[in-house]
Design an enzyme around this catalytic site. Structure first.
Site, PDB file in Angstrom:
ATOM      1  N   ARG A 274       4.469  43.920 109.769  1.00 28.60           N
ATOM      2  CA  ARG A 274       5.224  43.746 111.010  1.00 28.60           C
ATOM      3  C   ARG A 274       6.603  44.395 110.870  1.00 28.60           C
ATOM      4  NH1 ARG A 274       6.910  37.697 112.407  1.00 28.60           N
ATOM      5  NH2 ARG A 274       8.734  38.297 111.196  1.00 28.60           N
TER       6      ARG A 274
ATOM      7  N   THR B   2      51.068  50.264  74.135  1.00 27.44           N
ATOM      8  CA  THR B   2      50.050  49.666  73.253  1.00 27.44           C
ATOM      9  C   THR B   2      49.302  50.746  72.468  1.00 27.44           C
ATOM     10  OG1 THR B   2      48.560  49.773  75.154  1.00 27.44           O
ATOM     11  CG2 THR B   2      49.558  47.640  74.673  1.00 27.44           C
TER      12      THR B   2
ATOM     13  N   VAL C 266      43.899  40.776  71.671  1.00 27.92           N
ATOM     14  CA  VAL C 266      45.290  40.302  71.826  1.00 27.92           C
ATOM     15  C   VAL C 266      46.232  41.446  71.444  1.00 27.92           C
ATOM     16  CG1 VAL C 266      47.020  38.626  71.107  1.00 27.92           C
ATOM     17  CG2 VAL C 266      44.642  37.902  71.403  1.00 27.92           C
TER      18      VAL C 266
ATOM     19  N   PHE D  89       2.263  41.294 116.317  1.00 31.70           N
ATOM     20  CA  PHE D  89       0.926  41.065 116.910  1.00 31.70           C
ATOM     21  C   PHE D  89       1.012  40.658 118.381  1.00 31.70           C
ATOM     22  CE2 PHE D  89       1.345  36.711 114.762  1.00 31.70           C
ATOM     23  CZ  PHE D  89       1.506  35.984 115.931  1.00 31.70           C
TER      24      PHE D  89
ATOM     25  N   LYS E 119      53.443  40.064  91.031  1.00 35.42           N
ATOM     26  CA  LYS E 119      54.112  38.845  91.511  1.00 35.42           C
ATOM     27  C   LYS E 119      55.623  39.063  91.518  1.00 35.42           C
ATOM     28  CE  LYS E 119      55.150  34.074  90.347  1.00 35.42           C
ATOM     29  NZ  LYS E 119      54.657  32.800  89.879  1.00 35.42           N
TER      30      LYS E 119
ATOM     31  N   HIS F 220      22.590  52.137 123.460  1.00 39.04           N
ATOM     32  CA  HIS F 220      22.645  50.692 123.238  1.00 39.04           C
ATOM     33  C   HIS F 220      21.639  50.249 122.176  1.00 39.04           C
ATOM     34  CE1 HIS F 220      25.533  50.016 126.394  1.00 39.04           C
ATOM     35  NE2 HIS F 220      24.837  50.829 127.157  1.00 39.04           N
TER      36      HIS F 220
ATOM     37  N   TYR G 118      38.951  50.145 120.209  1.00 43.03           N
ATOM     38  CA  TYR G 118      38.579  48.763 120.497  1.00 43.03           C
ATOM     39  C   TYR G 118      37.168  48.531 119.990  1.00 43.03           C
ATOM     40  CZ  TYR G 118      36.762  51.158 124.690  1.00 43.03           C
ATOM     41  OH  TYR G 118      36.142  52.031 125.538  1.00 43.03           O
TER      42      TYR G 118
HETATM   43  N1  LIG Z   1      44.435  42.133  75.002  1.00 42.21           N
HETATM   44  C1  LIG Z   1      45.556  42.539  75.442  1.00 42.21           C
HETATM   45  O1  LIG Z   1      46.561  41.911  75.196  1.00 42.21           O
HETATM   46  C2  LIG Z   1      45.634  43.798  76.213  1.00 42.21           C
HETATM   47  N2  LIG Z   1      46.765  44.323  76.627  1.00 42.21           N
HETATM   48  C3  LIG Z   1      46.483  45.486  77.267  1.00 42.21           C
HETATM   49  N3  LIG Z   1      45.146  45.662  77.272  1.00 42.21           N
HETATM   50  C4  LIG Z   1      44.414  46.827  77.821  1.00 42.21           C
HETATM   51  O2  LIG Z   1      44.329  47.793  76.803  1.00 42.21           O
HETATM   52  C5  LIG Z   1      44.207  49.091  77.390  1.00 42.21           C
HETATM   53  C6  LIG Z   1      45.106  50.041  76.639  1.00 42.21           C
HETATM   54  O3  LIG Z   1      44.879  49.931  75.290  1.00 42.21           O
HETATM   55  P1  LIG Z   1      45.210  51.137  74.327  1.00 42.21           P
HETATM   56  O4  LIG Z   1      46.632  51.472  74.610  1.00 42.21           O
HETATM   57  O5  LIG Z   1      44.969  50.634  72.949  1.00 42.21           O
HETATM   58  O6  LIG Z   1      44.278  52.273  74.675  1.00 42.21           O
HETATM   59  C7  LIG Z   1      44.561  48.967  78.836  1.00 42.21           C
HETATM   60  O7  LIG Z   1      43.376  49.170  79.593  1.00 42.21           O
HETATM   61  C8  LIG Z   1      45.069  47.537  78.961  1.00 42.21           C
HETATM   62  O8  LIG Z   1      44.707  46.990  80.220  1.00 42.21           O
HETATM   63  C9  LIG Z   1      44.582  44.631  76.616  1.00 42.21           C
HETATM   64  N4  LIG Z   1      43.232  44.528  76.390  1.00 42.21           N
HETATM   65  C10 LIG Z   1      42.376  43.590  76.786  1.00 42.21           C
HETATM   66  O9  LIG Z   1      42.482  42.544  77.216  1.00 42.21           O
END
Ligand SMILES: NC(=O)c1ncn([C@@H]2O[C@H](COP(=O)(O)O)[C@@H](O)[C@H]2O)c1NC=O
Length: 520
Positions: free
Chosen positions: A516, A40, A71, A469, A143, A281, A224
């Site tokens: 107290r 990102t 987003v 008291f 998950k 204790h 324990y």
């Molecule tokens: N909105 C998103 O879709 C989203 N996707 C990833 N992040 C966060 O953005 C941060 C990294 O962002 P950057 O690479 O821009 O520094 C990480 O902490 C990650 O958890 C997001 N930020 C917040 O929700």
């Protein structure tokens, strides 16, 4: 199936981190091992600036990062790539139909929500630091740990690089990483929900949050609990204190050692002068102040040498060599102090079994939490008060006012009495407890016990304190008959007049504190 056959090679990684510590080394190592990187905004920029090829998440999704970063990764091409269970043919087929490449590794750490709150930022600024996309990816990858490895801390990057050279993480390692990841998001959500509960709580007069959750880490399993048939463990909050004390010597701390050491520190840190508290204790068998800790220890030990056998000792100053040599002569379970002066540890460690703890912080927990069946009770921790615990604010209820030196003696008795389980009566002389009556279900018996423990000679002329008291004059009458010089107590009984009259008749000075200190 062997651990070896559970391994999943790392071919494609999604990296999105707020904390960029170690990012370049990680990216370079992954790239050199043939791992394709998707990332990102600023994470991708840092990786690219390090000369490592990286695909921006926008190129993958075909959708721009928008709404000030709200987003970025919230897209099916990202989440299908994380969530596909690659053990299932149907999932593999669907990915192929949709043109989605799976991820084998997700490296994410979250926006610094806690740090933003702690910085005093405005509510809007705090809300903006609630990470949404990050936890979604972390939870999805955790998950799907049969197919994906997830890493949430730069502390794990070395493991990632070792694994990538070694054919990937095996299933057990992916499960451990998944457990770490869910803990990471759970702690994050506790921070967010706790902040909401206090910052946006419905208006009421409570100073307590509408919702309470906490995150503690198991430091170790204890041999324990209170009794040998009770399994037990120690958990730490990560905020220092006794639970994080450094053990310098001796056998492993037991459950009872911890509870007594906690009580001993509470008692020792109530006093400004060098102070030693000896606890058994959860009750004191001696508390004393002195010109130095060695003197305080001699005085505290002299209170009840029989009971001090096997006691827990807390000091509010570093332990001197002289004090350590004294302690080494007496069978002692634990010594806890902020530090140890030269020669002190050598003297103490001559005893094989004594547990020696270094705990630099004074006791700090601001709130007491007591579990009860089906819930818990919370209260602000009892502390010495600016007014009721300061003799300058006490009311003279009977007899002559004490001289400053005598008042200081009575003030010591009052503070020391706070360390005794209720009903508490403590007799003191020369800045040392000399007789303690603790934990009785009526105050008369506590008075009798304190007088009996002190013995005739030490009781005479001593300074007596009562944590609450006196409901009747019978308790004070016992103290008066033993020849105490003065009595301090909160006052406030409907029979105060009778209590005062008993003291007046005997010419005994009595002060009311108005405060107290029950301790259960
Ligand atoms: N909105 C998103 O879709 C989203 N996707 C990833 N992040 C966060 O953005 C941060 C990294 O962002 P950057 O690479 O821009 O520094 C990480 O902490 C990650 O958890 C997001 N930020 C917040 O929700």
């Amino acid at each position: 199936m062997t651990a070896e056959s559970n391994k999943r090679p790392l071919r494609r990684a999604l990296v999105s981190v707020y904390d960029k510590t170690g990012l370049e080394e990680l990216a370079r190592g992954l790239h050199e091992a043939g791992v394709e990187l998707v990332s990102t905004g600023s994470t991708a920029s840092r990786i690219a600036a390090a000369g490592v090829p990286v695909t921006k998440v926008e190129e993958l999704t075909g959708f721009p990062e928008c709404l000030d970063g709200r987003v970025k990764t919230l897209h099916p091409k990202v989440h299908a790539g994380i969530l596909a269970d690659l053990r299932l043919e149907s999932h593999r087929e669907q990915l192929a139909e949709l043109g989605v490449e799976p991820f084998d590794l997700v490296v994410v750490n979250l926006y610094p929500f806690r740090e933003t709150v702690a910085s005093g930022a405005t509510p809007d600024e705090c809300v903006e630091q609630i990470d949404i996309g990050g936890p979604s990816m972390v939870r999805a990858a955790a998950k799907n740990h049969p197919s994906v490895a997830v890493v949430t801390s730069p502390g794990r990057y070395a493991d990632v690089l070792a694994a990538v050279r070694d054919g990937g993480f095996d299933l057990a390692a992916r499960k451990r990483l998944a457990a770490e990841a869910f803990r990471h998001t759970a702690e994050y959500d506790i921070a967010v929900s706790s902040w909401f509960a206090s910052a946006y709580a419905p208006a009421d007069d409570s100073q307590f949050p509408g919702f309470l959750a906490t995150s503690l880490e198991r430091a170790h399993t204890l041999r324990y609990g209170e009794n040998p048939h009770q399994p037990a463990a120690l958990y730490t909050s990560g905020e220092g204190g006794l639970a994080a004390a450094e053990q310098l010597h001796g056998k492993e701390m037991s459950y009872n050692n911890y509870t007594d050491t906690d009580a001993a520190r509470r008692a020792a840190y109530d006093h400004d002068e060098p102070c030693v508290a000896i606890i058994k204790h959860a009750n004191p068998c001696g508390i004393a102040v002195g010109g130095d800790v060695a003197e305080a220890h001699r005085k505290a030990h002299a209170c009840d040498p029989l009971s001090a056998f096997g006691g827990v000792i807390a000091v509010n100053r570093p332990v001197s060599k002289e004090m350590a040599e004294q302690v080494a002569e007496i069978f002692t379970e634990v010594v806890v102090a902020p530090d140890y002066e030269e020669g002190a540890l050598e003297a103490l460690t001559k005893k094989k079994n004594i547990r020696v703890l270094r705990c630099p912080d004074a006791p700090a927990h601001p709130v007491d939490v007591k579990p009860i069946d089906g819930g818990a009770l919370l209260q602000v921790t009892d502390r010495l008060q600016a007014e009721g615990d300061d003799p300058a604010h006490w009311t003279l209820a009977s007899g002559d006012a004490l001289s400053p030196a005598e008042l200081a003696e009575l003030a010591f008795a009052w503070k020391a009495c706070r360390a005794v389980k209720s009903n508490a009566i403590l007799l003191a002389k020369d800045g040392a407890s000399v007789g303690v009556g603790m934990g009785q279900v009526n105050r008369v018996d506590s008075c009798k016990l304190a007088v009996e423990r002190a013995g005739e000679e030490r009781a005479r002329g001593s300074y007596a304190a009562s944590d609450a008291f006196f409901p009747f004059p019978d308790g004070p009458e016992i103290l008066i008959a033993a020849g105490v010089r003065a009595i301090v107590q909160p006052g406030g009984s409907i029979r105060d007049e009778q209590v005062i009259e008993a003291a007046q008749k005997a010419g005994v000075t009595m002060y009311f504190t108005g405060t107290r200190h029950f301790f259960h």
